[in-house]
Design an enzyme around this catalytic site. Structure first.
Site, PDB file in Angstrom:
ATOM      1  N   ASP A   1     -27.591  39.137  89.074  1.00 23.54           N
ATOM      2  CA  ASP A   1     -27.636  40.337  89.899  1.00 23.54           C
ATOM      3  C   ASP A   1     -29.080  40.867  89.801  1.00 23.54           C
ATOM      4  O   ASP A   1     -29.812  40.498  88.881  1.00 23.54           O
ATOM      5  CB  ASP A   1     -26.627  41.333  89.314  1.00 23.54           C
ATOM      6  CG  ASP A   1     -26.670  42.674  89.978  1.00 23.54           C
ATOM      7  OD1 ASP A   1     -26.566  42.721  91.209  1.00 23.54           O
ATOM      8  OD2 ASP A   1     -26.815  43.686  89.271  1.00 23.54           O
ATOM      9  N   LEU A   2     -29.492  41.707  90.728  1.00 24.24           N
ATOM     10  CA  LEU A   2     -30.886  42.183  90.703  1.00 24.24           C
ATOM     11  C   LEU A   2     -31.014  43.558  90.052  1.00 24.24           C
ATOM     12  O   LEU A   2     -31.575  43.693  88.953  1.00 24.24           O
ATOM     13  CB  LEU A   2     -31.431  42.226  92.144  1.00 24.24           C
ATOM     14  CG  LEU A   2     -32.875  42.683  92.316  1.00 24.24           C
ATOM     15  CD1 LEU A   2     -33.846  41.772  91.587  1.00 24.24           C
ATOM     16  CD2 LEU A   2     -33.244  42.739  93.811  1.00 24.24           C
ATOM     17  N   ASP A   3     -30.468  44.574  90.710  1.00 25.55           N
ATOM     18  CA  ASP A   3     -30.609  45.940  90.213  1.00 25.55           C
ATOM     19  C   ASP A   3     -29.791  46.112  88.928  1.00 25.55           C
ATOM     20  O   ASP A   3     -28.580  45.932  88.937  1.00 25.55           O
ATOM     21  CB  ASP A   3     -30.119  46.921  91.292  1.00 25.55           C
ATOM     22  CG  ASP A   3     -30.146  48.355  90.815  1.00 25.55           C
ATOM     23  OD1 ASP A   3     -30.920  48.673  89.903  1.00 25.55           O
ATOM     24  OD2 ASP A   3     -29.374  49.167  91.373  1.00 25.55           O
TER      25      ASP A   3
ATOM     26  N   THR B   1     -33.943  49.289  89.788  1.00 20.91           N
ATOM     27  CA  THR B   1     -34.200  49.970  91.066  1.00 20.91           C
ATOM     28  C   THR B   1     -33.243  51.141  91.263  1.00 20.91           C
ATOM     29  O   THR B   1     -33.407  51.917  92.202  1.00 20.91           O
ATOM     30  CB  THR B   1     -34.099  48.982  92.250  1.00 20.91           C
ATOM     31  OG1 THR B   1     -33.098  48.013  91.953  1.00 20.91           O
ATOM     32  CG2 THR B   1     -35.410  48.279  92.488  1.00 20.91           C
TER      33      THR B   1
ATOM     34  N   GLY C   1     -24.378  48.842  92.252  1.00 22.15           N
ATOM     35  CA  GLY C   1     -23.728  47.602  92.671  1.00 22.15           C
ATOM     36  C   GLY C   1     -22.959  47.719  93.981  1.00 22.15           C
ATOM     37  O   GLY C   1     -22.416  46.756  94.494  1.00 22.15           O
TER      38      GLY C   1
ATOM     39  N   ARG D   1     -24.961  49.707 100.662  1.00 21.10           N
ATOM     40  CA  ARG D   1     -25.625  50.918 101.195  1.00 21.10           C
ATOM     41  C   ARG D   1     -24.634  51.798 101.970  1.00 21.10           C
ATOM     42  O   ARG D   1     -24.578  53.009 101.785  1.00 21.10           O
ATOM     43  CB  ARG D   1     -26.779  50.496 102.112  1.00 21.10           C
ATOM     44  CG  ARG D   1     -27.717  51.632 102.433  1.00 21.10           C
ATOM     45  CD  ARG D   1     -28.810  51.167 103.381  1.00 21.10           C
ATOM     46  NE  ARG D   1     -29.469  49.949 102.902  1.00 21.10           N
ATOM     47  CZ  ARG D   1     -30.262  49.186 103.652  1.00 21.10           C
ATOM     48  NH1 ARG D   1     -30.503  49.511 104.907  1.00 21.10           N
ATOM     49  NH2 ARG D   1     -30.819  48.099 103.160  1.00 21.10           N
TER      50      ARG D   1
ATOM     51  N   SER E   1     -27.367  39.343  94.855  1.00 24.81           N
ATOM     52  CA  SER E   1     -27.518  40.806  94.929  1.00 24.81           C
ATOM     53  C   SER E   1     -26.938  41.376  96.215  1.00 24.81           C
ATOM     54  O   SER E   1     -26.986  40.735  97.252  1.00 24.81           O
ATOM     55  CB  SER E   1     -29.013  41.144  94.852  1.00 24.81           C
ATOM     56  OG  SER E   1     -29.240  42.496  95.199  1.00 24.81           O
ATOM     57  N   ALA E   2     -26.437  42.608  96.131  1.00 27.83           N
ATOM     58  CA  ALA E   2     -25.934  43.308  97.317  1.00 27.83           C
ATOM     59  C   ALA E   2     -27.068  43.868  98.161  1.00 27.83           C
ATOM     60  O   ALA E   2     -26.865  44.274  99.300  1.00 27.83           O
ATOM     61  CB  ALA E   2     -25.026  44.451  96.882  1.00 27.83           C
ATOM     62  N   SER E   3     -28.276  43.889  97.608  1.00 34.59           N
ATOM     63  CA  SER E   3     -29.386  44.578  98.288  1.00 34.59           C
ATOM     64  C   SER E   3     -29.962  43.784  99.459  1.00 34.59           C
ATOM     65  O   SER E   3     -30.209  42.590  99.355  1.00 34.59           O
ATOM     66  CB  SER E   3     -30.499  44.878  97.294  1.00 34.59           C
ATOM     67  OG  SER E   3     -31.588  45.463  97.987  1.00 34.59           O
TER      68      SER E   3
ATOM     69  N   ASN F   1     -32.858  44.558 100.427  1.00 27.00           N
ATOM     70  CA  ASN F   1     -34.294  44.645 100.136  1.00 27.00           C
ATOM     71  C   ASN F   1     -34.714  43.720  98.997  1.00 27.00           C
ATOM     72  O   ASN F   1     -35.821  43.867  98.457  1.00 27.00           O
ATOM     73  CB  ASN F   1     -34.653  46.089  99.772  1.00 27.00           C
ATOM     74  CG  ASN F   1     -34.417  47.054 100.923  1.00 27.00           C
ATOM     75  OD1 ASN F   1     -35.043  46.924 101.974  1.00 27.00           O
ATOM     76  ND2 ASN F   1     -33.502  47.982 100.753  1.00 27.00           N
TER      77      ASN F   1
ATOM     78  N   LYS G   1     -19.233  42.979  96.643  1.00 31.73           N
ATOM     79  CA  LYS G   1     -18.571  42.849  95.352  1.00 31.73           C
ATOM     80  C   LYS G   1     -17.555  43.996  95.247  1.00 31.73           C
ATOM     81  O   LYS G   1     -17.843  45.078  95.726  1.00 31.73           O
ATOM     82  CB  LYS G   1     -19.594  42.986  94.211  1.00 31.73           C
ATOM     83  CG  LYS G   1     -20.726  41.937  94.245  1.00 31.73           C
ATOM     84  CD  LYS G   1     -21.853  42.347  93.299  1.00 31.73           C
ATOM     85  CE  LYS G   1     -23.065  41.440  93.487  1.00 31.73           C
ATOM     86  NZ  LYS G   1     -24.244  41.855  92.706  1.00 31.73           N
TER      87      LYS G   1
ATOM     88  N   GLU H   1     -24.385  40.399  85.172  1.00 34.16           N
ATOM     89  CA  GLU H   1     -24.052  41.564  85.997  1.00 34.16           C
ATOM     90  C   GLU H   1     -24.048  42.861  85.189  1.00 34.16           C
ATOM     91  O   GLU H   1     -23.635  42.860  84.046  1.00 34.16           O
ATOM     92  CB  GLU H   1     -22.638  41.394  86.567  1.00 34.16           C
ATOM     93  CG  GLU H   1     -22.573  41.041  88.020  1.00 34.16           C
ATOM     94  CD  GLU H   1     -23.085  42.105  88.980  1.00 34.16           C
ATOM     95  OE1 GLU H   1     -23.278  43.263  88.560  1.00 34.16           O
ATOM     96  OE2 GLU H   1     -23.300  41.780  90.148  1.00 34.16           O
ATOM     97  N   ASP H   2     -24.476  43.957  85.830  1.00 32.74           N
ATOM     98  CA  ASP H   2     -24.426  45.258  85.156  1.00 32.74           C
ATOM     99  C   ASP H   2     -23.334  46.170  85.715  1.00 32.74           C
ATOM    100  O   ASP H   2     -23.102  47.240  85.164  1.00 32.74           O
ATOM    101  CB  ASP H   2     -25.781  45.983  85.270  1.00 32.74           C
ATOM    102  CG  ASP H   2     -26.027  46.491  86.678  1.00 32.74           C
ATOM    103  OD1 ASP H   2     -25.837  45.701  87.628  1.00 32.74           O
ATOM    104  OD2 ASP H   2     -26.399  47.667  86.826  1.00 32.74           O
TER     105      ASP H   2
HETATM  106  P1  B16 Z   1     -29.913  48.153  99.651  1.00 33.27           P
HETATM  107  P2  B16 Z   1     -27.504  44.828  93.124  1.00 33.27           P
HETATM  108  C1  B16 Z   1     -27.338  46.957  94.738  1.00 33.27           C
HETATM  109  O1  B16 Z   1     -28.112  45.977  94.091  1.00 33.27           O
HETATM  110  C2  B16 Z   1     -27.567  48.317  94.078  1.00 33.27           C
HETATM  111  O2  B16 Z   1     -27.071  48.303  92.731  1.00 33.27           O
HETATM  112  C3  B16 Z   1     -26.843  49.383  94.852  1.00 33.27           C
HETATM  113  O3  B16 Z   1     -27.063  50.652  94.263  1.00 33.27           O
HETATM  114  C4  B16 Z   1     -27.329  49.363  96.306  1.00 33.27           C
HETATM  115  O4  B16 Z   1     -26.642  50.319  97.084  1.00 33.27           O
HETATM  116  C5  B16 Z   1     -27.119  47.952  96.886  1.00 33.27           C
HETATM  117  O5  B16 Z   1     -27.803  47.010  96.083  1.00 33.27           O
HETATM  118  C6  B16 Z   1     -27.628  47.846  98.315  1.00 33.27           C
HETATM  119  O6  B16 Z   1     -29.026  47.972  98.312  1.00 33.27           O
HETATM  120  O7  B16 Z   1     -29.700  49.537 100.146  1.00 33.27           O
HETATM  121  O8  B16 Z   1     -31.319  47.886  99.141  1.00 33.27           O
HETATM  122  O9  B16 Z   1     -29.462  47.092 100.612  1.00 33.27           O
HETATM  123  O10 B16 Z   1     -27.084  45.525  91.849  1.00 33.27           O
HETATM  124  O11 B16 Z   1     -26.347  44.147  93.844  1.00 33.27           O
HETATM  125  O12 B16 Z   1     -28.687  43.922  92.918  1.00 33.27           O
HETATM  126 MG    MG Z   2     -26.536  45.608  89.667  1.00 34.32          MG
END
Ligand code: B16
Ligand code: MG
Length: 216
Positions: A10-12, A18, A47, A50, A115-117, A119, A146, A170-171
């Site tokens: 996982d990233l964040d 972040t 996790g 958005r 990652s869910a992000s 970005n 997730k 994972e966190d």
């Molecule tokens: P974005 P992960 C998640 O990252 C974040 O933990 C979560 O807080 C955020 O809303 C989600 O990414 C979406 O991010 O707005 O940049 O697309 O923990 O899955 O790496």
């Molecule tokens: Mg995370």
């Protein structure tokens, strides 16, 4: 020799923190809407996608808005967030992450980001870690969030490794659930109270070594 053939990260909260930037951007939005948003509230967004994050934020503020306004607000928050992560550099990689990724690759263990992000690429580029991942699955490549296992199943598939030979880091509770549903083992990073279902719980990758990888 370990039967682990791939590690998915996982990233964040695992590779970088972040969450602090997400928090600042969401708080700014909440303040504009006329309510406060605490760091404690922010825990609920970790996790989470958005769109779902905004829904939770509005729930906390007791605000109801139509879908179009919600989309505009999510975009506004993302602009503020991107302004902050655009300034990230190599110093923001969490302790042990760079070393452990390198150890995996030296040992022939393949690596993926899950990652869910949306970005994730910008963040990985800024902290200089793009090359440390054989495969990158982010929020632009998934359709289910997730605890759905999709993000990790796509990662294992792209790596060509059977799920039974994969370990996820994972966190977030939803991320641990996603890993287990994917049929993978999971190392939880954070508190045993929320991550108790993980096969091993550590406080960060600085504590991680190859011989601690949970095996079947
Ligand atoms: P974005 P992960 C998640 O990252 C974040 O933990 C979560 O807080 C955020 O809303 C989600 O990414 C979406 O991010 O707005 O940049 O697309 O923990 O899955 O790496
Ligand atoms: Mg995370």
């Amino acid at each position: 020799m370990s039967r682990v053939q791939a590690c998915l990260f996982d990233l964040d909260g695992v590779i970088v923190d972040t969450a602090k930037y997400h928090y600042l951007a969401w708080r700014r939005l909440a303040n504009e809407l006329g309510f406060d948003f605490t760091e404690h509230d922010n825990e609920r967004l970790k996790g989470v996608s958005r769109v779902r994050s905004l829904e939770i934020l509005l729930e906390i503020g007791g605000v109801t808005l139509d879908a179009q306004t919600q989309a505009a607000l999510a975009a506004k928050k993302n602009d503020w967030y991107v302004e902050m992560i655009a300034k990230m550099d190599e110093s923001e990689v969490l302790p042990g992450a760079r070393r452990f990724l390198a150890e995996c690759r030296t040992a022939g263990i393949r690596t993926a980001l899950g990652s869910a992000s949306k970005n994730a690429m910008l963040i990985l580029r800024n902290v200089g870690l793009v090359d440390q991942f054989d495969v990158i699955i982010d929020g632009n490549k998934t359709s289910a969030a997730k605890p759905d296992p999709e993000v990790f199943l796509l990662g294992a598939h792209a790596l060509g490794v059977a799920t039974a030979h994969c370990v996820v880091f994972e966190d977030a509770e939803a991320g641990v659930e996603a890993a287990l549903r994917a049929g993978m083992r999971c190392v939880g990073i954070g508190s045993p109270q929320t991550l108790h279902r993980a096969n091993l719980i550590i406080s960060g990758l600085a504590e991680m070594t190859l011989d601690r990888l949970p095996m079947e």
